[in-house]
Scaffold this motif. Sequence first.
Motif, PDB file in Angstrom:
ATOM      1  N   UNK A  18      44.779  82.198 -43.546  1.00 32.21           N
ATOM      2  CA  UNK A  18      45.582  81.500 -44.557  1.00 32.21           C
ATOM      3  C   UNK A  18      46.684  82.418 -45.092  1.00 32.21           C
ATOM      4  N   UNK A  19      46.313  83.649 -45.439  1.00 34.63           N
ATOM      5  CA  UNK A  19      47.318  84.589 -45.960  1.00 34.63           C
ATOM      6  C   UNK A  19      48.369  84.924 -44.909  1.00 34.63           C
ATOM      7  N   UNK A  20      47.922  85.081 -43.660  1.00 34.97           N
ATOM      8  CA  UNK A  20      48.855  85.421 -42.596  1.00 34.97           C
ATOM      9  C   UNK A  20      49.843  84.275 -42.356  1.00 34.97           C
ATOM     10  N   UNK A  21      49.354  83.037 -42.413  1.00 31.21           N
ATOM     11  CA  UNK A  21      50.201  81.882 -42.119  1.00 31.21           C
ATOM     12  C   UNK A  21      51.159  81.552 -43.257  1.00 31.21           C
ATOM     13  N   UNK A  22      50.758  81.853 -44.489  1.00 31.69           N
ATOM     14  CA  UNK A  22      51.550  81.433 -45.648  1.00 31.69           C
ATOM     15  C   UNK A  22      52.304  82.565 -46.329  1.00 31.69           C
ATOM     16  N   UNK A  23      51.849  83.788 -46.157  1.00 33.07           N
ATOM     17  CA  UNK A  23      52.435  84.905 -46.900  1.00 33.07           C
ATOM     18  C   UNK A  23      51.926  84.999 -48.326  1.00 33.07           C
ATOM     19  N   UNK A  73      42.744  68.234 -51.219  1.00 33.43           N
ATOM     20  CA  UNK A  73      43.473  69.412 -51.712  1.00 33.43           C
ATOM     21  C   UNK A  73      44.104  69.162 -53.078  1.00 33.43           C
ATOM     22  N   UNK A  74      44.151  70.217 -53.879  1.00 34.65           N
ATOM     23  CA  UNK A  74      44.783  70.164 -55.191  1.00 34.65           C
ATOM     24  C   UNK A  74      45.601  71.442 -55.388  1.00 34.65           C
ATOM     25  N   UNK A  75      46.661  71.361 -56.184  1.00 29.29           N
ATOM     26  CA  UNK A  75      47.490  72.538 -56.452  1.00 29.29           C
ATOM     27  C   UNK A  75      48.117  72.434 -57.824  1.00 29.29           C
ATOM     28  N   UNK A  76      48.369  73.606 -58.435  1.00 29.94           N
ATOM     29  CA  UNK A  76      49.071  73.674 -59.720  1.00 29.94           C
ATOM     30  C   UNK A  76      50.122  74.772 -59.635  1.00 29.94           C
ATOM     31  N   UNK A  77      51.221  74.575 -60.349  1.00 30.10           N
ATOM     32  CA  UNK A  77      52.301  75.571 -60.350  1.00 30.10           C
ATOM     33  C   UNK A  77      52.028  76.710 -61.320  1.00 30.10           C
ATOM     34  N   UNK A  78      51.357  76.398 -62.418  1.00 29.49           N
ATOM     35  CA  UNK A  78      50.992  77.435 -63.395  1.00 29.49           C
ATOM     36  C   UNK A  78      49.603  77.110 -63.931  1.00 29.49           C
ATOM     37  N   UNK A  79      48.607  77.822 -63.440  1.00 24.82           N
ATOM     38  CA  UNK A  79      47.212  77.488 -63.710  1.00 24.82           C
ATOM     39  C   UNK A  79      46.913  77.377 -65.203  1.00 24.82           C
ATOM     40  N   UNK A 102      46.424  76.925 -55.145  1.00 27.16           N
ATOM     41  CA  UNK A 102      46.023  75.725 -54.418  1.00 27.16           C
ATOM     42  C   UNK A 102      44.556  75.849 -54.046  1.00 27.16           C
ATOM     43  N   UNK A 103      43.889  74.724 -53.894  1.00 27.10           N
ATOM     44  CA  UNK A 103      42.477  74.694 -53.518  1.00 27.10           C
ATOM     45  C   UNK A 103      42.272  73.578 -52.506  1.00 27.10           C
ATOM     46  N   UNK A 124      55.459  79.234 -59.580  1.00 21.69           N
ATOM     47  CA  UNK A 124      56.456  78.551 -58.759  1.00 21.69           C
ATOM     48  C   UNK A 124      55.742  77.613 -57.795  1.00 21.69           C
ATOM     49  N   UNK A 125      56.408  76.536 -57.386  1.00 23.16           N
ATOM     50  CA  UNK A 125      55.767  75.585 -56.463  1.00 23.16           C
ATOM     51  C   UNK A 125      55.348  76.278 -55.173  1.00 23.16           C
ATOM     52  N   UNK A 126      54.174  75.931 -54.676  1.00 25.08           N
ATOM     53  CA  UNK A 126      53.669  76.562 -53.465  1.00 25.08           C
ATOM     54  C   UNK A 126      54.268  75.957 -52.192  1.00 25.08           C
ATOM     55  N   UNK A 127      54.667  74.699 -52.255  1.00 22.16           N
ATOM     56  CA  UNK A 127      55.345  74.083 -51.129  1.00 22.16           C
ATOM     57  C   UNK A 127      54.405  73.472 -50.103  1.00 22.16           C
ATOM     58  N   UNK A 128      54.981  72.570 -49.296  1.00 18.77           N
ATOM     59  CA  UNK A 128      54.192  71.847 -48.301  1.00 18.77           C
ATOM     60  C   UNK A 128      53.683  72.762 -47.194  1.00 18.77           C
ATOM     61  N   UNK A 129      54.468  73.778 -46.839  1.00 17.10           N
ATOM     62  CA  UNK A 129      54.068  74.669 -45.749  1.00 17.10           C
ATOM     63  C   UNK A 129      52.784  75.411 -46.092  1.00 17.10           C
ATOM     64  N   UNK A 130      52.716  75.927 -47.312  1.00 20.88           N
ATOM     65  CA  UNK A 130      51.514  76.646 -47.725  1.00 20.88           C
ATOM     66  C   UNK A 130      50.306  75.721 -47.773  1.00 20.88           C
TER      67      UNK A 130
END
Length: 278
Positions: A18-23, A73-79, A102-103, A124-130
């Motif tokens: 995951x880290x390798x693919x998303x940075x 999946x769920x995500x927040x920009x500022x937890x 993101x989770x 900041x938004x994590x984006x669709x790619x991540x």
Amino acid sequence: MSAEASGAAEIRGALVRLRRATGLPVAFGGLVEPGLPGVRISELSGTATRALSALAVTAGNGLGGKAVALARPCAVTDYSLSRQISHEYDAAVAAEGLRAVLAVPVVVRRRVRGVLYGALRAAQPLGDRALAAAVQAARDVEQAFVAREEARDLLAAARTGTAPGRPASAAWEQVREAHAALRALAPRIADPQLRAELLDACGLLTAAAAPAQRVNLAPREVDVLACVASGATNRAAAARLGLRPETVKAYLRSAMRKLNAHTRGEAVVAARRAGVLP
């Protein structure tokens, strides 16, 4: 390796991918524990503290708990400031300095088995790619879990005596279908030990025939024959194995030549007589 240790290893490997693919600088996750209404975070990658280690996340609480409860999946920009989640775990998240998170749940047979998280230390938004990469990492874990459980069932079928008698029954046909599915799934399993265990389970069934002389088929030739035996066309076998249809044809022709068979059906029968297929 125990099922629990193997599951933890799959989560650990998925976090690295995951880290390798998303940075993303931080990833963490864990499995649902028996008797626990949620997930215990056991694997950390890129963290600076142990604040999240062994944290028990209850279904419905926080971001991961929301992912468990919704099975999506769920995500927040500022937890810490998000109004989309509850804030039982703010202290641990803040101690690690995480903001955007993101989770993604790991769902096997409609049951959540774990959660993968990815995070930034900036709001900041994590984006669709991540998110897509995190979902793919979770799918890899799901496939590994399914493979392990099907391998366990396959071993159980062999150990109860189903294999040696080779009954022409619906139960044995199910074993053959499982054998073909596992052969197709094995190359996609990242964990080499699990992949070897899965192939050993397949071999346990085919060993029952104990032929005087085995035919020396390449692993991919066996994979193709297993698909053909399950009724798959060349195109369907190619899709299942991640190969091109022309490549499947080449493997099939090679296997037929080694088995001295003139048709697909003859090849399957010959492979079963040789102990290559169950």
